[in-house]
Design an enzyme around this catalytic site. Structure first.
Site, PDB file in Angstrom:
ATOM      1  N   ALA A 146       1.373   8.660   0.025  1.00 17.42           N
ATOM      2  CA  ALA A 146       2.423   7.871  -0.632  1.00 17.42           C
ATOM      3  C   ALA A 146       3.134   8.721  -1.675  1.00 17.42           C
ATOM      4  O   ALA A 146       2.555   9.661  -2.223  1.00 17.42           O
ATOM      5  CB  ALA A 146       1.813   6.630  -1.291  1.00 17.42           C
ATOM      6  N   ASP A 147       4.380   8.367  -1.924  1.00 20.23           N
ATOM      7  CA  ASP A 147       5.146   9.039  -2.973  1.00 20.23           C
ATOM      8  C   ASP A 147       6.149   8.044  -3.545  1.00 20.23           C
ATOM      9  O   ASP A 147       6.763   7.275  -2.802  1.00 20.23           O
ATOM     10  CB  ASP A 147       5.886  10.257  -2.432  1.00 20.23           C
ATOM     11  N   THR A 148       6.297   8.071  -4.871  1.00 18.24           N
ATOM     12  CA  THR A 148       7.163   7.120  -5.572  1.00 18.24           C
ATOM     13  C   THR A 148       8.179   7.862  -6.433  1.00 18.24           C
ATOM     14  O   THR A 148       7.830   8.829  -7.104  1.00 18.24           O
ATOM     15  CB  THR A 148       6.315   6.187  -6.470  1.00 18.24           C
TER      16      THR A 148
END
Length: 190
Positions: free
Chosen positions: A70-72
């Site tokens: 995941a990456d935000t």
């Protein structure tokens, strides 16, 4: 959903671990340690690409299992705000976000280690941030140097932001409902 899934979280984030526990699926943590730098300026492509990069890196080290990456990022007026370089950069980011409504994007990737099959998606939320007085900027800028946009919406002692549209979990760093849907889709493919 198959409860026998061997799930691996490719992140050292305690927030992502906490959110992933909501699914009641056992998982292990093997951080990917890949670079998060990219020349990509489209936030959707950026978070999708980085999430997939993280999941693939960890999947390469395994013989089986499903790896979650995941990456935000935070986006304000088409500008991508990732993690701050230091407290000064955090103060600058918070000053820009103060009093605005901005978007938070999280890319999610699932990679099946044995087959290398992958699913990638993203979530978007809109967040309204209170106007931050200058005297509070310095204090807040030293607190969340490991978070996109330099703030933590879940921090109860710093109630400076609220979700106005979309998933709260997405803003914290992992859109749990999206992860659940992707896991169901991937498990049907077996």
């Amino acid at each position: 959903m198959d409860k026998k899934i061997h799930l691996v979280l490719a992140s050292a984030s305690p927030r992502r671990r906490h959110l992933l526990r909501k699914l009641n699926i056992p998982f292990t943590v093997i951080p990917s340690h890949v670079s998060e730098t990219s020349r990509e300026r489209n936030p959707i492509r950026l978070v999708r690409n980085l999430a997939l990069r993280k999941a693939k890196a960890t999947a390469r080290t395994l013989e089986h299992g499903i790896v979650l990456g995941a990456d935000t990022v935070v986006v304000l007026r088409r500008r991508i705000l990732g993690k701050p370089r230091d407290a000064r950069d955090a103060s600058r980011m918070l000053g820009q976000l103060s009093g605005t409504t901005h978007a938070v994007y999280t890319g999610v990737a699932l990679v099946e280690a044995g087959t290398k099959r992958a699913l990638v998606a993203y979530a978007k939320s809109e967040v309204r941030m209170k106007k931050i007085p200058p005297e509070d900027l310095r204090k807040l800028s030293r607190k969340h140097l490991d978070k996109a946009g330099s703030y933590a919406i879940q921090e109860k002692r710093d109630p400076i932001a609220r979700v106005v549209k979309g998933s709260y979990d997405n803003v914290v760093g992992l859109p749990v409902d999206l992860v659940k849907a992707l896991l169901k889709k991937l498990s049907r493919a077996f």
